[in-house]
Design a protein around this motif. Structure first.
Motif, PDB file in Angstrom:
ATOM      1  N   LYS A   5      35.120  40.605 -19.836  1.00  0.00           N
ATOM      2  CA  LYS A   5      34.854  40.075 -18.606  1.00  0.00           C
ATOM      3  C   LYS A   5      33.796  38.903 -18.414  1.00  0.00           C
ATOM      4  O   LYS A   5      32.936  38.669 -19.419  1.00  0.00           O
ATOM      5  N   VAL A   6      33.875  38.095 -17.710  1.00  0.00           N
ATOM      6  CA  VAL A   6      32.940  37.002 -17.618  1.00  0.00           C
ATOM      7  C   VAL A   6      31.766  37.387 -16.504  1.00  0.00           C
ATOM      8  O   VAL A   6      31.636  38.435 -16.037  1.00  0.00           O
ATOM      9  N   ALA A   7      30.834  36.163 -16.459  1.00  0.00           N
ATOM     10  CA  ALA A   7      29.828  36.619 -15.788  1.00  0.00           C
ATOM     11  C   ALA A   7      30.012  37.075 -14.343  1.00  0.00           C
ATOM     12  O   ALA A   7      29.306  37.899 -13.710  1.00  0.00           O
ATOM     13  N   ILE A   8      30.952  36.578 -13.588  1.00  0.00           N
ATOM     14  CA  ILE A   8      31.514  37.196 -12.424  1.00  0.00           C
ATOM     15  C   ILE A   8      33.045  37.215 -12.102  1.00  0.00           C
ATOM     16  O   ILE A   8      33.532  36.088 -12.733  1.00  0.00           O
ATOM     17  N   SER A   9      33.460  38.110 -11.698  1.00  0.00           N
ATOM     18  CA  SER A   9      34.833  38.114 -11.464  1.00  0.00           C
ATOM     19  C   SER A   9      35.185  37.954  -9.888  1.00  0.00           C
ATOM     20  O   SER A   9      34.528  37.660  -9.085  1.00  0.00           O
ATOM     21  N   ASP A  10      36.519  37.182  -9.881  1.00  0.00           N
ATOM     22  CA  ASP A  10      36.816  36.708  -8.502  1.00  0.00           C
ATOM     23  C   ASP A  10      36.894  37.551  -7.590  1.00  0.00           C
ATOM     24  O   ASP A  10      36.667  37.234  -6.222  1.00  0.00           O
ATOM     25  N   HIS A  11      37.051  38.836  -7.407  1.00  0.00           N
ATOM     26  CA  HIS A  11      37.090  39.990  -6.468  1.00  0.00           C
ATOM     27  C   HIS A  11      35.406  39.957  -5.808  1.00  0.00           C
ATOM     28  O   HIS A  11      35.409  40.613  -4.713  1.00  0.00           O
ATOM     29  N   ARG A  12      34.468  39.370  -6.464  1.00  0.00           N
ATOM     30  CA  ARG A  12      33.150  39.666  -6.039  1.00  0.00           C
ATOM     31  C   ARG A  12      32.788  38.441  -5.068  1.00  0.00           C
ATOM     32  O   ARG A  12      31.824  38.378  -4.552  1.00  0.00           O
ATOM     33  N   ILE A  13      33.676  37.251  -4.911  1.00  0.00           N
ATOM     34  CA  ILE A  13      33.340  36.203  -4.207  1.00  0.00           C
ATOM     35  C   ILE A  13      33.796  36.557  -2.914  1.00  0.00           C
ATOM     36  O   ILE A  13      34.932  36.856  -2.525  1.00  0.00           O
ATOM     37  N   VAL A  14      32.819  36.340  -2.053  1.00  0.00           N
ATOM     38  CA  VAL A  14      33.200  36.920  -0.473  1.00  0.00           C
ATOM     39  C   VAL A  14      33.471  35.820   0.492  1.00  0.00           C
ATOM     40  O   VAL A  14      34.233  35.826   1.049  1.00  0.00           O
ATOM     41  N   ASP A  15      32.739  34.696   0.124  1.00  0.00           N
ATOM     42  CA  ASP A  15      33.066  33.443   1.249  1.00  0.00           C
ATOM     43  C   ASP A  15      32.499  32.143   0.529  1.00  0.00           C
ATOM     44  O   ASP A  15      31.470  32.210  -0.338  1.00  0.00           O
ATOM     45  N   VAL A  16      33.048  31.125   0.837  1.00  0.00           N
ATOM     46  CA  VAL A  16      32.739  29.841   0.232  1.00  0.00           C
ATOM     47  C   VAL A  16      32.915  28.770   1.425  1.00  0.00           C
ATOM     48  O   VAL A  16      34.058  28.656   1.860  1.00  0.00           O
ATOM     49  N   LYS A  17      31.834  28.425   1.934  1.00  0.00           N
ATOM     50  CA  LYS A  17      32.039  27.452   3.085  1.00  0.00           C
ATOM     51  C   LYS A  17      30.847  26.670   3.443  1.00  0.00           C
ATOM     52  O   LYS A  17      29.787  27.136   2.885  1.00  0.00           O
ATOM     53  N   ASN A  18      30.681  25.309   3.797  1.00  0.00           N
ATOM     54  CA  ASN A  18      29.720  24.410   4.091  1.00  0.00           C
ATOM     55  C   ASN A  18      28.686  24.384   2.884  1.00  0.00           C
ATOM     56  O   ASN A  18      27.459  24.235   2.849  1.00  0.00           O
ATOM     57  N   GLY A  19      29.409  24.235   1.551  1.00  0.00           N
ATOM     58  CA  GLY A  19      28.605  24.097   0.317  1.00  0.00           C
ATOM     59  C   GLY A  19      27.887  25.245  -0.122  1.00  0.00           C
ATOM     60  O   GLY A  19      27.112  25.264  -0.971  1.00  0.00           O
ATOM     61  N   MET A  20      27.931  26.644   0.538  1.00  0.00           N
ATOM     62  CA  MET A  20      27.329  27.731   0.027  1.00  0.00           C
ATOM     63  C   MET A  20      28.519  28.899  -0.419  1.00  0.00           C
ATOM     64  O   MET A  20      29.597  28.844   0.128  1.00  0.00           O
ATOM     65  N   VAL A  21      28.128  29.584  -1.481  1.00  0.00           N
ATOM     66  CA  VAL A  21      28.962  30.675  -2.053  1.00  0.00           C
ATOM     67  C   VAL A  21      28.042  31.985  -1.579  1.00  0.00           C
ATOM     68  O   VAL A  21      26.964  32.057  -2.194  1.00  0.00           O
ATOM     69  N   THR A  22      28.880  32.850  -1.316  1.00  0.00           N
ATOM     70  CA  THR A  22      28.392  34.306  -1.068  1.00  0.00           C
ATOM     71  C   THR A  22      28.983  35.482  -1.938  1.00  0.00           C
ATOM     72  O   THR A  22      30.258  35.410  -2.081  1.00  0.00           O
ATOM     73  N   PHE A  23      28.250  36.039  -2.806  1.00  0.00           N
ATOM     74  CA  PHE A  23      28.903  36.914  -3.664  1.00  0.00           C
ATOM     75  C   PHE A  23      28.305  38.346  -3.514  1.00  0.00           C
ATOM     76  O   PHE A  23      27.322  38.492  -3.059  1.00  0.00           O
ATOM     77  N   SER A  24      29.306  39.271  -3.902  1.00  0.00           N
ATOM     78  CA  SER A  24      28.649  40.893  -3.754  1.00  0.00           C
ATOM     79  C   SER A  24      28.127  41.331  -5.044  1.00  0.00           C
ATOM     80  O   SER A  24      28.452  40.961  -6.126  1.00  0.00           O
ATOM     81  N   TYR A  25      27.108  42.155  -5.079  1.00  0.00           N
ATOM     82  CA  TYR A  25      26.751  42.683  -6.268  1.00  0.00           C
ATOM     83  C   TYR A  25      25.868  44.280  -5.935  1.00  0.00           C
ATOM     84  O   TYR A  25      25.666  44.440  -4.702  1.00  0.00           O
ATOM     85  N   GLN A  26      25.835  45.057  -6.900  1.00  0.00           N
ATOM     86  CA  GLN A  26      25.106  46.223  -6.854  1.00  0.00           C
ATOM     87  C   GLN A  26      23.887  46.237  -7.724  1.00  0.00           C
ATOM     88  O   GLN A  26      23.963  45.904  -8.779  1.00  0.00           O
ATOM     89  N   LYS A  27      22.956  46.954  -7.087  1.00  0.00           N
ATOM     90  CA  LYS A  27      21.515  47.047  -8.337  1.00  0.00           C
ATOM     91  C   LYS A  27      21.839  48.032  -8.845  1.00  0.00           C
ATOM     92  O   LYS A  27      22.547  49.215  -8.454  1.00  0.00           O
ATOM     93  N   THR A  28      21.360  48.119 -10.118  1.00  0.00           N
ATOM     94  CA  THR A  28      21.510  49.323 -11.061  1.00  0.00           C
ATOM     95  C   THR A  28      20.773  50.792 -10.211  1.00  0.00           C
ATOM     96  O   THR A  28      19.899  50.835  -9.724  1.00  0.00           O
ATOM     97  N   GLY A  29      21.746  51.534 -10.456  1.00  0.00           N
ATOM     98  CA  GLY A  29      21.429  53.047  -9.899  1.00  0.00           C
ATOM     99  C   GLY A  29      21.894  53.138  -8.520  1.00  0.00           C
ATOM    100  O   GLY A  29      21.389  54.069  -7.983  1.00  0.00           O
ATOM    101  N   SER A  30      22.423  51.895  -7.945  1.00  0.00           N
ATOM    102  CA  SER A  30      22.507  52.262  -6.380  1.00  0.00           C
ATOM    103  C   SER A  30      24.196  51.857  -6.284  1.00  0.00           C
ATOM    104  O   SER A  30      24.794  51.157  -7.055  1.00  0.00           O
ATOM    105  N   ARG A  31      24.700  52.546  -5.098  1.00  0.00           N
ATOM    106  CA  ARG A  31      26.061  52.189  -4.775  1.00  0.00           C
ATOM    107  C   ARG A  31      26.296  51.274  -3.723  1.00  0.00           C
ATOM    108  O   ARG A  31      27.381  51.026  -3.167  1.00  0.00           O
ATOM    109  N   ARG A  32      25.159  50.941  -2.998  1.00  0.00           N
ATOM    110  CA  ARG A  32      25.245  50.197  -1.792  1.00  0.00           C
ATOM    111  C   ARG A  32      25.453  48.471  -2.454  1.00  0.00           C
ATOM    112  O   ARG A  32      24.957  48.129  -3.173  1.00  0.00           O
TER     113      ARG A  32
END
Length: 367
Positions: free
Chosen positions: A242-269
């Motif tokens: 796996k690379v640093a981030i996979s495509d399925h974590r990319i949520v949105d790309v617009k107006n020069g900004m990128v939003t991606f998802s992540y989870q903290k260690t020990g959390s499922r949120r």
């Protein structure tokens, strides 16, 4: 859904213009590979439908190890091989990290620092495994995988090892098992690891570039018993290629900004982080490894050049010892790569021939 390739395609020119000559050659190669992946720049493969006879043209992947598109099947192939070389008994997941205030040194001296991290950590485990107070064998078996990223693409170099619970002894030619819930002492392993890494940096002539404070800090080593091998190997198989981030974590790309998802260690949120596209690319590219650097390494009887056959160790464990063996479930089937089907009639496609990049009609040769 947007992809890493989409981000580099749209904002790559601005990134190259901003950083110019400061961009390492290895980063430029990764950018070119990601942009070329599954386009005519990589050539194509021609398939023929076994049903309707129609030809289908599919662009080839770039194959770069940092490209999110190209790593899936490699992980499945690796998993199948690892399940073939496991031995009966308990396994451990051992993770070696480095203090935060030495990470800038790692980023500036990657080849030497990463290699030193592998050597110091592996030698430390071998040293303690050889001690009769713990295991008493001089040929343990383990493999390690280097990661350099955290969940938010921050720089966090560390190595995950999958370690068989025991070691072979060349002195008495028998297997010495570890306890099922204890491999070697954590604190001792941490101290030896820190000292060995310091020695490696002295040998490399780089010790003066490192803040001396780090030699007085604890270096975090986490040892977790994981039962039979499958659990830990399956866990790592999702991360090895796996690379640093996979495509399925990319949520949105617009107006020069990128939003991606992540989870903290020990959390499922699920949480979200938004970065400028240029900052996102910078974070992504900092995890590109030096050219030719091996991020997966094998040691002891798991090394390809080991003089002790795996079958010999299995036999020793099963026939010469009376301890309870943690018997794994029968080897599960590894999912095969699905075959290609004709989008028109649904029949299987068969390979006909490949067209290499320089053979493509739009290829521009040098002469």
């Amino acid at each position: 859904m947007p992809t890493v390739q989409d981000i580099f395609r749209e904002y790559g020119p601005a990134y190259l213009e901003k950083y110019g000559e400061r961009i390492p050659t290895s980063h430029k190669k990764v950018i070119d590979a990601i942009l070329s992946c599954r386009t005519s720049a990589c050539g194509m493969i021609v398939y023929e439908c076994t049903g309707c006879g129609k030809n289908h043209h599919i662009f080839r992947s770039c194959g770069n190890r940092h490209c999110p598109t190209c790593q899936n099947q490699k992980g499945l192939d690796w998993l199948e091989h690892q399940l073939d070389i496991q031995v009966p008994g308990p396994y451990f997941m051992i993770t070696f990290t480095v203090p935060e205030n030495i990470r800038s040194f790692f980023r500036s001296n990657q080849q030497i620092a990463y290699d030193g991290l592998f050597r110091a950590s592996s030698e430390s485990m071998k040293k303690l495994a050889k001690d009769d107070k713990f295991i008493g064998g001089d040929v343990p078996g383990f493999f390690g995988v280097l990661h350099t990223w955290g969940r938010t693409l921050n720089y966090h170099p560390h190595i995950h090892y999958v370690v068989a619970g025991g070691a072979w002894s060349k002195d008495d030619h028998i297997w010495h098992p570890s306890q099922s819930d204890f491999y070697v002492p954590n604190k001792a392993l941490s101290r030896i690891y820190r000292a060995k890494f310091r020695d490696k940096m002295i040998e490399a002539g780089l010790i003066d570039l490192i803040d001396s404070v780090v030699w007085h800090e604890g270096w975090n080593v986490n040892i977790q018993p994981v039962g039979a091998a499958e659990q830990s190997i399956r866990y790592l198989s999702h991360y090895v290629f796996k690379v640093a981030i996979s495509d399925h974590r990319i949520v949105d790309v617009k107006n020069g900004m990128v939003t991606f998802s992540y989870q903290k260690t020990g959390s499922r949120r699920t949480r979200y982080m938004t970065l400028s596209a240029l900052d996102f690319m910078s974070r992504f590219l900092q995890h590109c490894l030096p050219s030719g650097f091996m991020k997966i390494r094998y040691y002891g009887f798991m090394h390809g050049c080991s003089s002790i056959p795996i079958d010999h160790i299995r036999a020793s464990i099963e026939l010469m010892h009376g301890f309870d063996i943690v018997v794994a479930d029968p080897k599960p089937e590894v999912p095969e790569k699905p075959g290609l089907c004709c989008p028109d009639c649904g029949c299987a496609l068969k390979y006909v021939y490949s067209v290499l990049p320089y053979q493509m009609p739009n290829h521009r040769g040098s002469g």
